[in-house]
Structures are given as structure tokens and as C-alpha cells.
Motif scaffolding. Structure first.
Motif, PDB file in Angstrom:
ATOM      1  N   ASP A 290      -4.246 -16.756   9.398  1.00 34.00           N
ATOM      2  CA  ASP A 290      -5.574 -16.146   9.242  1.00 34.00           C
ATOM      3  C   ASP A 290      -5.502 -14.653   8.930  1.00 34.00           C
ATOM      4  O   ASP A 290      -6.365 -13.866   9.358  1.00 34.00           O
ATOM      5  N   ALA A 291      -4.485 -14.247   8.213  1.00 36.04           N
ATOM      6  CA  ALA A 291      -4.340 -12.831   7.854  1.00 36.04           C
ATOM      7  C   ALA A 291      -5.488 -12.390   6.961  1.00 36.04           C
ATOM      8  O   ALA A 291      -5.805 -13.057   5.982  1.00 36.04           O
ATOM      9  N   PRO A 292      -6.154 -11.265   7.279  1.00 33.73           N
ATOM     10  CA  PRO A 292      -7.258 -10.789   6.438  1.00 33.73           C
ATOM     11  C   PRO A 292      -6.733 -10.033   5.227  1.00 33.73           C
ATOM     12  O   PRO A 292      -5.557  -9.667   5.157  1.00 33.73           O
ATOM     13  N   ARG A 293      -7.604  -9.805   4.286  1.00 33.96           N
ATOM     14  CA  ARG A 293      -7.251  -9.027   3.107  1.00 33.96           C
ATOM     15  C   ARG A 293      -6.869  -7.606   3.514  1.00 33.96           C
ATOM     16  O   ARG A 293      -7.555  -6.971   4.311  1.00 33.96           O
ATOM     17  N   ILE A 294      -5.749  -7.108   2.968  1.00 33.72           N
ATOM     18  CA  ILE A 294      -5.240  -5.785   3.312  1.00 33.72           C
ATOM     19  C   ILE A 294      -5.673  -4.800   2.243  1.00 33.72           C
ATOM     20  O   ILE A 294      -5.257  -4.888   1.085  1.00 33.72           O
ATOM     21  N   LEU A 295      -6.503  -3.826   2.634  1.00 31.64           N
ATOM     22  CA  LEU A 295      -7.040  -2.853   1.688  1.00 31.64           C
ATOM     23  C   LEU A 295      -6.343  -1.504   1.753  1.00 31.64           C
ATOM     24  O   LEU A 295      -6.403  -0.726   0.797  1.00 31.64           O
ATOM     25  N   CYS A 296      -5.706  -1.197   2.876  1.00 33.13           N
ATOM     26  CA  CYS A 296      -5.018   0.088   3.022  1.00 33.13           C
ATOM     27  C   CYS A 296      -3.806  -0.085   3.923  1.00 33.13           C
ATOM     28  O   CYS A 296      -3.733  -1.023   4.721  1.00 33.13           O
ATOM     29  N   PHE A 297      -2.857   0.834   3.791  1.00 33.76           N
ATOM     30  CA  PHE A 297      -1.558   0.645   4.425  1.00 33.76           C
ATOM     31  C   PHE A 297      -0.947   2.007   4.720  1.00 33.76           C
ATOM     32  O   PHE A 297      -1.057   2.932   3.927  1.00 33.76           O
ATOM     33  N   ALA A 298      -0.295   2.128   5.868  1.00 25.64           N
ATOM     34  CA  ALA A 298       0.496   3.311   6.206  1.00 25.64           C
ATOM     35  C   ALA A 298       1.765   2.838   6.904  1.00 25.64           C
ATOM     36  O   ALA A 298       1.765   1.784   7.548  1.00 25.64           O
ATOM     37  N   ALA A 299       2.848   3.601   6.757  1.00 20.90           N
ATOM     38  CA  ALA A 299       4.129   3.187   7.336  1.00 20.90           C
ATOM     39  C   ALA A 299       4.908   4.399   7.815  1.00 20.90           C
ATOM     40  O   ALA A 299       4.812   5.483   7.233  1.00 20.90           O
ATOM     41  N   TRP A 300       5.658   4.218   8.869  1.00 20.21           N
ATOM     42  CA  TRP A 300       6.572   5.239   9.348  1.00 20.21           C
ATOM     43  C   TRP A 300       7.658   4.552  10.148  1.00 20.21           C
ATOM     44  O   TRP A 300       7.640   3.339  10.354  1.00 20.21           O
ATOM     45  N   THR A 301       8.674   5.327  10.568  1.00  8.76           N
ATOM     46  CA  THR A 301       9.760   4.762  11.364  1.00  8.76           C
ATOM     47  C   THR A 301       9.861   5.509  12.682  1.00  8.76           C
ATOM     48  O   THR A 301       9.565   6.702  12.767  1.00  8.76           O
ATOM     49  N   THR A 302      10.289   4.801  13.701  1.00  6.60           N
ATOM     50  CA  THR A 302      10.422   5.391  15.032  1.00  6.60           C
ATOM     51  C   THR A 302      11.754   6.128  15.133  1.00  6.60           C
ATOM     52  O   THR A 302      12.596   6.062  14.238  1.00  6.60           O
ATOM     53  N   GLY A 303      11.946   6.815  16.240  1.00  6.47           N
ATOM     54  CA  GLY A 303      13.190   7.542  16.448  1.00  6.47           C
ATOM     55  C   GLY A 303      14.405   6.640  16.486  1.00  6.47           C
ATOM     56  O   GLY A 303      15.519   7.069  16.177  1.00  6.47           O
ATOM     57  N   SER A 304      14.234   5.392  16.826  1.00  3.94           N
ATOM     58  CA  SER A 304      15.350   4.441  16.868  1.00  3.94           C
ATOM     59  C   SER A 304      15.569   3.763  15.521  1.00  3.94           C
ATOM     60  O   SER A 304      16.448   2.923  15.387  1.00  3.94           O
ATOM     61  N   GLY A 305      14.741   4.096  14.531  1.00  3.15           N
ATOM     62  CA  GLY A 305      14.936   3.541  13.198  1.00  3.15           C
ATOM     63  C   GLY A 305      14.136   2.301  12.883  1.00  3.15           C
ATOM     64  O   GLY A 305      14.256   1.749  11.792  1.00  3.15           O
ATOM     65  N   ASP A 306      13.318   1.838  13.828  1.00  2.61           N
ATOM     66  CA  ASP A 306      12.514   0.646  13.574  1.00  2.61           C
ATOM     67  C   ASP A 306      11.254   1.013  12.791  1.00  2.61           C
ATOM     68  O   ASP A 306      10.734   2.121  12.880  1.00  2.61           O
ATOM     69  N   HIS A 307      10.752   0.028  12.053  1.00  2.00           N
ATOM     70  CA  HIS A 307       9.548   0.232  11.246  1.00  2.00           C
ATOM     71  C   HIS A 307       8.290   0.072  12.097  1.00  2.00           C
ATOM     72  O   HIS A 307       8.212  -0.814  12.951  1.00  2.00           O
ATOM     73  N   ARG A 308       7.330   0.923  11.837  1.00  2.00           N
ATOM     74  CA  ARG A 308       5.970   0.756  12.346  1.00  2.00           C
ATOM     75  C   ARG A 308       5.022   0.892  11.161  1.00  2.00           C
ATOM     76  O   ARG A 308       5.098   1.857  10.408  1.00  2.00           O
ATOM     77  N   TRP A 309       4.163  -0.072  11.023  1.00  2.00           N
ATOM     78  CA  TRP A 309       3.195  -0.075   9.941  1.00  2.00           C
ATOM     79  C   TRP A 309       1.799  -0.243  10.521  1.00  2.00           C
ATOM     80  O   TRP A 309       1.619  -0.680  11.654  1.00  2.00           O
ATOM     81  N   VAL A 310       0.804   0.107   9.739  1.00  2.00           N
ATOM     82  CA  VAL A 310      -0.582  -0.191  10.098  1.00  2.00           C
ATOM     83  C   VAL A 310      -1.295  -0.634   8.832  1.00  2.00           C
ATOM     84  O   VAL A 310      -1.138  -0.038   7.765  1.00  2.00           O
ATOM     85  N   THR A 311      -2.032  -1.728   8.936  1.00  2.00           N
ATOM     86  CA  THR A 311      -2.799  -2.269   7.808  1.00  2.00           C
ATOM     87  C   THR A 311      -4.269  -2.292   8.172  1.00  2.00           C
ATOM     88  O   THR A 311      -4.641  -2.562   9.316  1.00  2.00           O
ATOM     89  N   GLY A 312      -5.104  -2.022   7.175  1.00  2.00           N
ATOM     90  CA  GLY A 312      -6.543  -2.009   7.397  1.00  2.00           C
ATOM     91  C   GLY A 312      -7.274  -2.879   6.399  1.00  2.00           C
ATOM     92  O   GLY A 312      -6.807  -3.109   5.284  1.00  2.00           O
ATOM     93  N   GLY A 313      -8.436  -3.345   6.807  1.00  2.00           N
ATOM     94  CA  GLY A 313      -9.299  -4.204   6.005  1.00  2.00           C
ATOM     95  C   GLY A 313     -10.378  -4.724   6.932  1.00  2.00           C
ATOM     96  O   GLY A 313     -11.062  -3.957   7.594  1.00  2.00           O
ATOM     97  N   ARG A 314     -10.525  -6.033   6.992  1.00  2.00           N
ATOM     98  CA  ARG A 314     -11.440  -6.607   7.989  1.00  2.00           C
ATOM     99  C   ARG A 314     -10.958  -6.297   9.404  1.00  2.00           C
ATOM    100  O   ARG A 314     -11.750  -6.159  10.335  1.00  2.00           O
ATOM    101  N   ASP A 315      -9.634  -6.244   9.572  1.00  2.00           N
ATOM    102  CA  ASP A 315      -9.032  -5.905  10.866  1.00  2.00           C
ATOM    103  C   ASP A 315      -8.115  -4.704  10.702  1.00  2.00           C
ATOM    104  O   ASP A 315      -7.560  -4.468   9.622  1.00  2.00           O
TER     105      ASP A 315
END
Length: 525
Positions: free
Chosen positions: A424-449
């Protein structure tokens, strides 16, 4: 096939209507027909199942030469760019690891360019002696060894993404579509059609601040570096603009500038020090939908599919100098009302998303373009494109079945890695990404949710909220030159109501003369 294309056009227009700031009763009626049109399209696709469903896919045959040329072409990296933000675990570590964590290489950023001199200073900046030898005196054996090494590295990277795990967390609080997001350390800032800006604390997934003050939907956000905000303390600055602001970007050169784009196509520069207007240019025919900076360069994209490249000369008056302007006919992103161009620059290239089943790549110095398939069906639409280090991320939404995915490609070769989705993934209209100090990815997606993605250890016992899959039909895709592709530009006119849409477009042209104003509100904490 003709009816399929008609239904696809109608569904694309309906999807564009759904993300508008406001709707007329007539537009609401069109939206109410989405389920009916989607059902009919699914029936036709079932009947036409076969080669027609994979339009835009490139086979391995005649495109192999083009693919090899792209994979081994050195990136043009202007030398005057400041280094990008440190992103853990560089390329050297990834080579040493047999199955590296999907980490990103530093972004390449642009430098100065001279207007009208497309043939000069276009070549790649300094490249390694090894790369130069590849085009000169290297033996066939050495070339083959390098190809094998690159293939092994890509295979390892692909395997690591096939095993990646993400935990998803829903950030609840907006009452309408999230149109823009930015990330600052452990904070996410989101803007919504509900007229609010919210600040979220990512580790606890809680709302940190609620910022009001807008009378209309918030369409764009930009996060200046902390050193530019310190002197302002808790004050709030508002700047009145004649036309509604539809895109903005902060450029940190000299004292700093705010670059804005309006719904009438105007590009303006504002001094961060005085908040006075430094420049105003009628740059585009329709609304400016995306502004990005790369060192001293500023890239603007518009609803009609055109793109401009500007040089920031750091002057108190007229700081932006136009270097290149490419129309929608050149970029291949024109042809529809209510378009929404998203762009992401990288060196001499700009990746473009414009609601099609592919991403366009514009070589902005020369105006040449290539195309990267982002969906195996003609009913797929790409809404946004983003880069983080050596990773290209394109969103994709299937008009026919409502499935939403993120496709990952390696850079600079643009080879397909994997597809990420969830139920049930909603349509993704915007996106941002960064990495943590340990090198893991963190992303955020926006749209309906509004959703935060947090990468989990691949060796851990926690289950992933995301399904990682591979679309075998994308495996054979490579970059296509425009010479090898059919002219697939389409108009998105809703044929039943063409006249009413045309009238709306005429009113858009008059926006510059009598459009409603807008307050560009800078809220700095």
C-alpha cells in the motif's frame, strides 16, 4: 494501443489534478472517474500483454555499444567546486569489502562556465592517468582487467542492495499532501498543502515544532547552513513577492542568496543579508517547479519542461548570469499541462523527472540528451529524482495499478540495482536523503504520507518493512541516445474537456500581469 494511450493520458492528468493546491468542481468530477479509467486500462493491458507492455525497454543488442561508452566515460568535474559534505565509508572501503554496505560516494559539484562557449572548457577536468591511458596506450589486456574489476564491483554493490533492510516510520500530523521535505541532522522539515510547516525529530518520530503563517499550501523548502541562521535568532522575516512562490533554493556563496521561482515563470534572487530583491528575470513560460544549486551554479526547471543554468557571480545587483537555456523540446520533457519537472544536477549532467516512465539526462553544456528507463510499463510515471553519493534514486508510480516504488541506479554508469516498495505504498512526490554517523542511510519520502526510512543492519534479526525486488525487464536497460528512441512526447489534455483546460492555460499566461501575490516567509530558528 491507441485507447491505452488515451486512458494513460487521462489518468496522468487526474493524478496531476490530485496534487494541485486547489480544485474546481469540474476537476473534482474528473478525479472521481479514476477508478473507472484504471479498471478499463487494466483490462486493455491484459488483452495486449506482450511486447506492447514493455515500451521503452532497451535490449542488449544494438544498445551495448552505447552502454559501454557511458559506463567508461569519465565524469566532467569542474575544479572550482567546494568539496561535498562528508558521507562516510568512501569508495576505497567499498572496494575492500566483498559485500559492502550500500554507501554513497561524495557528490560531484559544478564550477564556472562561460556563456555561449559550449565548445570551450567542455572537456572533463583532470582525470586519472589510468583513465587517460584507457583511451590511449593501454593494452587490451589492461582494458579487459579494468572492465572485469568494474563488473565485480557493480555485482558486489548490486548484491548488497538486494539484501538491504529498512524500517519505515510514519510521521503523522499533516492533514493534506506533503509537497516538500528537507533533512537537517536528526530533524526533518516538511511542507504541506494544509498550509503548515512541521519539524520532526527523527529518532523519536515525533513532531518537534508546528509552524504556521501561510495562507496557502507550502510548495517548497530550503535549509540554510546553521552559520547563516545564527545571527537571526528567533526572528521571522517575510518577503512579499508579486507571484506565488513555487520553488526556492538557498545558495551559500558570499553572504548568501535565496533564489525563488514563481508560478508565472519568474526567477528572483534575494540577499540573505538584507532580504532585498537583487534580481528579477522572466526566465520560463510556466511555473518554476524545481531549483537546485551546485557550487556557483543554479539550475531552474519549469512546468513546460524547460531548464536554465545560471552562474552566481556574487554581486549585490543581478548576481545570476544565464549560461544556458534549453526548452522542453530539447529536454524532451514538454508536452502537457500541469507538468511538474524535478531535477538533480551532477557535474555536466542534469537528471530530470517529468511524469514519464523514464528519466531524462541532459548534458547541459551541449544540449544533448539521453534517456534512462525507470519503469517497465508505459503507465509508470516518475515524480522525483535524487542523488546521494554514488546512488541515483528515482520514484515511480504506476497509473494502472497504483503501485509506488523507488528504483536505485549506480552512478556514474546509471546501471539498475534494485527496486524498493512496501504494501500500500503511496505515490512519492518528494524525497530527501542523508547518512548517519555510522554510514547507514536515512531517507524521508513525502506525498499522501510522510515516511522516514531507516536502514537496518543486514546481519541483524529485525525484519525489513520494505520489499527489495528486481525487475528483470529493467536489467537489460541502458542509457538511450535520443537518436535511438521514438518521439514519445505526449500531451496530457483530457480530451473530453479540452476547451476548459485550454482556458485555464490562457489564464496562466496572464498571471504575470495580474496574478495573486505571495509572501515568502523565512522562519528561522
Amino acid at each position: 494501443m491507441g485507447e491505452v494511450r488515451k486512458l494513460q493520458k487521462k489518468l496522468r492528468q487526474i493524478e496531476n489534478l490530485e496534487i494541485k493546491i486547489s480544485l474546481t468542481p469540474e476537476e473534482r468530477f474528473k478525479i472521481s472517474r479514476k477508478a473507472e479509467l484504471r479498471s478499463r486500462l487494466a483490462e486493455l493491458q491484459l488483452q495486449l500483454s506482450g511486447p506492447q507492455q514493455t515500451l521503452g525497454i532497451v535490449g542488449d543488442g544494438k544498445k551495448e555499444k552505447m552502454k559501454r561508452q557511458v559506463e567508461h566515460a569519465p565524469e566532467a568535474l569542474p575544479s572550482q567546486t567546494p568539496p561535498a559534505t562528508k558521507i562516510l565509508k568512501g569508495e576505497e572501503e567499498s572496494k575492500a569489502q566483498p559485500t559492502p554496505v550500500p554507501a554513497a560516494r561524495p557528490k560531484e559539484t559544478g564550477g564556472k562556465a562561460e556563456i555561449g562557449r559550449q565548445q570551450e572548457r567542455m572537456g572533463p577536468a583532470r582525470v586519472s592517468d589510468h583513465c587517460r591511458d584507457m583511451s590511449g596506450g593501454c593494452s587490451d589486456f589492461d582494458k579487459e582487467q579494468k572492465l572485469q574489476q568494474e563488473e565485480a564491483e557493480f555485482t558486489s554493490l548490486k548484491a548488497s542492495w538486494e539484501k538491504v533492510k529498512f524500517r519505515l516510520r510514519l510521521l503523522e500530523g499533516h492533514s493534506d499532501i506533503v509537497t516538500c521535505v528537507v533533512a537537517v541532522d536528526n530533524l526533518v522539515v516538511s511542507g504541506s498543502r494544509d498550509t503548515t510547516v512541521k519539524v520532526w525529530h527523527v529518532p523519536t518520530a515525533t513532531e518537534h515544532k508546528h509552524l504556521g503563517g501561510h495562507t496557502g499550501g507550502v510548495t517548497c523548502l530550503s535549509a540554510p547552513a546553521p552559520e547563516y541562521c545564527k545571527r537571526l535568532g528567533q526572528c521571522v522575516k517575510s518577503i512579499y513577492t508579486f507571484n506565488a512562490v513555487t520553488a526556492l533554493c538557498f545558495v551559500p556563496e558570499k553572504d548568501g542568496y535565496i533564489i525563488t521561482g514563481s508560478d508565472g515563470g519568474k526567477v528572483q534572487a534575494w540577499s540573505w543579508h538584507t532580504f532585498e530583491n537583487c534580481q528579477s528575470v522572466n526566465a520560463h513560460q510556466e511555473a518554476v517547479t524545481s531549483i537546485q544549486s551546485q557550487g556557483p551554479l543554479v539550475f531552474t526547471g519549469s512546468a513546460e519542461g524547460g531548464m536554465s543554468v545560471w552562474e552566481n557571480r556574487c554581486l549585490s545587483r543581478d548576481p545570476l548570469r544565464l549560461l544556458h537555456h534549453w526548452t522542453g523540446q530539447v529536454t524532451g520533457c514538454g508536452g502537457g499541462l500541469g507538468g511538474r519537472l524535478s531535477l538533480s544536477p551532477r557535474g555536466d549532467k542534469v537528471f530530470l523527472a517529468y511524469g514519464r516512465a523514464w528519466l531524462k539526462i541532459l548534458h547541459w553544456r551541449t544540449g544533448t540528451t539521453s534517456r534512462l528507463t525507470n519503469h517497465s510499463s508505459i503507465t509508470g510515471v516518475a515524480d522525483c529524482v535524487h542523488q546521494i553519493g554514488g546512488l541515483l534514486i528515482g520514484s515511480c508510480y504506476d497509473l494502472a495499478n497504483g503501485e509506488s516504488t523507488l528504483n536505485l541506479f549506480s552512478l556514474p554508469q546509471c546501471r539498475y540495482l534494485a527496486t524498493l516498495t512496501w504494501p500500500d505504498a503511496p505515490r512519492i512526490l518528494c524525497f530527501a536523503a542523508w547518512t548517519t554517523g555510522s554510514g547507514d542511510h536515512r531517507w524521508v519520502t513525502g506525498g499522501r504520507d510522510l515516511i522516514v526510512w531507516e536502514q537496518l543492519p543486514s546481519s541483524g534479526k529485525q525484519r525489513s518493512d520494505v520489499t527489495v525486488k528486481r525487475d528483470s525487464r529493467l536489467d537489460s536497460c541502458s542509457l538511450e541516445s535520443e537518436e535511438d528512441t521514438e518521439d514519445d512526447e505526449e500531451t496530457d489534455d483530457y480530451e473530453d474537456d479540452h476547451d476548459s483546460d485550454e482556458g485555464k492555460d490562457n489564464r496562466r499566461d496572464d498571471a504575470e500581469d495580474g496574478g495573486s501575490g505571495s509572501w515568502l516567509r523565512c522562519i528561522l530558528q
